[in-house]
Design an enzyme around this catalytic site. Sequence first.
Site, mmCIF file in Angstrom:
data_model
loop_
_atom_site.group_PDB
_atom_site.id
_atom_site.type_symbol
_atom_site.label_atom_id
_atom_site.label_comp_id
_atom_site.label_asym_id
_atom_site.label_seq_id
_atom_site.Cartn_x
_atom_site.Cartn_y
_atom_site.Cartn_z
ATOM 1 N N MET A 30 1.051 -1.145 0.013
ATOM 2 C CA MET A 30 0.014 -0.058 0.265
ATOM 3 C C MET A 30 0.914 1.237 -0.058
ATOM 4 O O MET A 30 0.251 2.261 0.281
ATOM 5 C CB MET A 30 -0.874 -0.113 1.261
ATOM 6 C CG MET A 30 -1.869 -1.361 1.139
ATOM 7 S SD MET A 30 -3.273 -1.022 1.986
ATOM 8 C CE MET A 30 -2.860 -0.764 3.783
ATOM 9 N N ALA A 32 4.176 4.032 0.959
ATOM 10 C CA ALA A 32 4.816 4.539 1.985
ATOM 11 C C ALA A 32 5.915 3.396 2.592
ATOM 12 O O ALA A 32 6.154 3.000 3.595
ATOM 13 C CB ALA A 32 3.960 4.810 3.050
ATOM 14 N N GLY A 36 10.933 -2.938 5.526
ATOM 15 C CA GLY A 36 10.155 -4.180 5.396
ATOM 16 C C GLY A 36 9.904 -4.402 4.413
ATOM 17 O O GLY A 36 9.922 -5.563 3.615
ATOM 18 N N HIS A 37 9.305 -3.452 3.488
ATOM 19 C CA HIS A 37 8.818 -3.804 2.044
ATOM 20 C C HIS A 37 10.056 -4.008 1.226
ATOM 21 O O HIS A 37 10.002 -4.993 0.157
ATOM 22 C CB HIS A 37 8.190 -2.525 1.476
ATOM 23 C CG HIS A 37 6.817 -2.065 1.959
ATOM 24 N ND1 HIS A 37 6.804 -0.979 3.010
ATOM 25 C CD2 HIS A 37 5.634 -2.743 2.072
ATOM 26 C CE1 HIS A 37 5.489 -0.514 3.277
ATOM 27 N NE2 HIS A 37 4.866 -1.823 2.955
ATOM 28 N N LYS A 149 4.932 -9.909 9.425
ATOM 29 C CA LYS A 149 4.427 -8.600 10.248
ATOM 30 C C LYS A 149 2.633 -8.792 10.369
ATOM 31 O O LYS A 149 2.254 -8.422 11.289
ATOM 32 C CB LYS A 149 4.658 -7.450 9.774
ATOM 33 C CG LYS A 149 3.913 -6.312 10.110
ATOM 34 C CD LYS A 149 4.399 -5.215 11.294
ATOM 35 C CE LYS A 149 3.384 -4.202 11.294
ATOM 36 N NZ LYS A 149 2.442 -4.038 10.604
ATOM 37 N N GLN A 153 -2.817 -12.249 7.854
ATOM 38 C CA GLN A 153 -3.031 -11.865 6.378
ATOM 39 C C GLN A 153 -2.534 -13.044 5.526
ATOM 40 O O GLN A 153 -3.145 -13.352 4.577
ATOM 41 C CB GLN A 153 -2.479 -10.605 5.984
ATOM 42 C CG GLN A 153 -2.492 -10.317 4.397
ATOM 43 C CD GLN A 153 -2.012 -8.759 4.489
ATOM 44 O OE1 GLN A 153 -2.901 -8.041 4.485
ATOM 45 N NE2 GLN A 153 -0.865 -8.520 3.982
HETATM 46 P P1 AMP Z 1 1.596 -2.908 3.367
HETATM 47 O O1 AMP Z 1 2.148 -1.863 2.403
HETATM 48 O O2 AMP Z 1 1.407 -2.475 5.019
HETATM 49 O O3 AMP Z 1 0.274 -3.601 2.916
HETATM 50 O O4 AMP Z 1 2.672 -4.035 3.486
HETATM 51 C C1 AMP Z 1 2.895 -4.667 2.093
HETATM 52 C C2 AMP Z 1 3.622 -6.087 2.352
HETATM 53 O O5 AMP Z 1 4.763 -5.653 3.319
HETATM 54 C C3 AMP Z 1 2.701 -7.063 3.244
HETATM 55 O O6 AMP Z 1 2.993 -8.155 3.001
HETATM 56 C C4 AMP Z 1 3.446 -6.742 4.665
HETATM 57 O O7 AMP Z 1 3.117 -7.697 5.671
HETATM 58 C C5 AMP Z 1 4.851 -6.320 4.608
HETATM 59 N N1 AMP Z 1 5.420 -5.800 5.439
HETATM 60 C C6 AMP Z 1 5.074 -4.580 6.236
HETATM 61 N N2 AMP Z 1 5.898 -4.356 7.217
HETATM 62 C C7 AMP Z 1 6.628 -5.057 7.287
HETATM 63 C C8 AMP Z 1 7.989 -5.369 8.169
HETATM 64 N N3 AMP Z 1 8.189 -4.558 9.071
HETATM 65 N N4 AMP Z 1 8.704 -6.402 7.839
HETATM 66 C C9 AMP Z 1 8.483 -7.250 6.971
HETATM 67 N N5 AMP Z 1 7.228 -7.217 6.084
HETATM 68 C C10 AMP Z 1 6.413 -6.120 6.263
#
Ligand code: AMP
Length: 284
Positions: A30, A32, A36-37, A149, A153
């Site tokens: 999503m 930002a 992690g991404h 994280k 999901q």
């Molecule tokens: P999001 O943009 O929050 O929807 O996250 C996109 C992907 O990145 C999802 O699969 C999340 O689980 C993963 N993600 C988000 N934060 C982290 C993190 N700190 N460490 C590892 N993966 C992450």
Amino acid sequence: MEVIEQVASLRAIVHALRCSGKRIGFVPTMGALHEGHLQLLRTSARENDVTICSIFVNPTQFNNASDYRLYPRTLEQDTSLLQTIGCDYVFAPTAEEVYPKQTLLTFSFGALETVMEGAQRPGHFNGVAIVVAKLFNIVQPHKAYFGQKDLQQVAVVRQLVQTLSFDLEVVCMPTVREESGLAMSSRNKRLNDVQRGLATQLYKVLQLARRDLKQKPVPTIKHEVAHYLQQVEELELEYFEVADPLTLQPVADVSSSEEVALCIAAFVGGVRLIDNILVNLKEV
Ligand code: AMP
């Protein structure tokens, strides 16, 4: 690297890639973007010929209008970051492009929806499943990368892939943390410095619970976690659970488990944060 906004344009690219035998790695996000991404993207770039990242703040998975409105959107910054790490295509569609018509289909994930994120955010996993299924159909990846994280999901996505026979591998990567232990999250951008400090208590309390897992009964640990976090100002615990790492169902007694997930959700300064750790019971 190319930024694509239209479904039809991405379909044409994917078709050509598949015809020439290229293996496609996919990282849905999503935006930002943070480390992690980037970890997911680097792994995809290493394991596949081509990496596609989607950046889409999916309206159907938000059950709270202000959370959707306030979700950080930093597309320009994100695309410059992506350029540096071996991403080949960024799919950044509008909501109208993804949802030209209202989606009436609903998914049900049974027991997964009755606990933690499923119970606290009604409709959330339905929205996740709809967008992930759409993106899998558009991107047609060989491998799709997700983060631990969002452990629940990952379980929902695995069930979706299995139920609908998507021909792809789901890869789950460990949670990337700040030096303080705080799990990286796009929502951390909404915390001020003080709140960021307070949010580190989530990981801290997970570690404390881990330490006590074999010594104390689960209800006692839950009580102590709640009590500990009550002392932290601006922090409101939503849930703390000891759960089976695959089914995410609560574990009331760890004596017959090999591994459990300690999962937590809390509001810090009004921002909802989640975190979890996996604990191998032989190692505590
Ligand atoms: P999001 O943009 O929050 O929807 O996250 C996109 C992907 O990145 C999802 O699969 C999340 O689980 C993963 N993600 C988000 N934060 C982290 C993190 N700190 N460490 C590892 N993966 C992450």
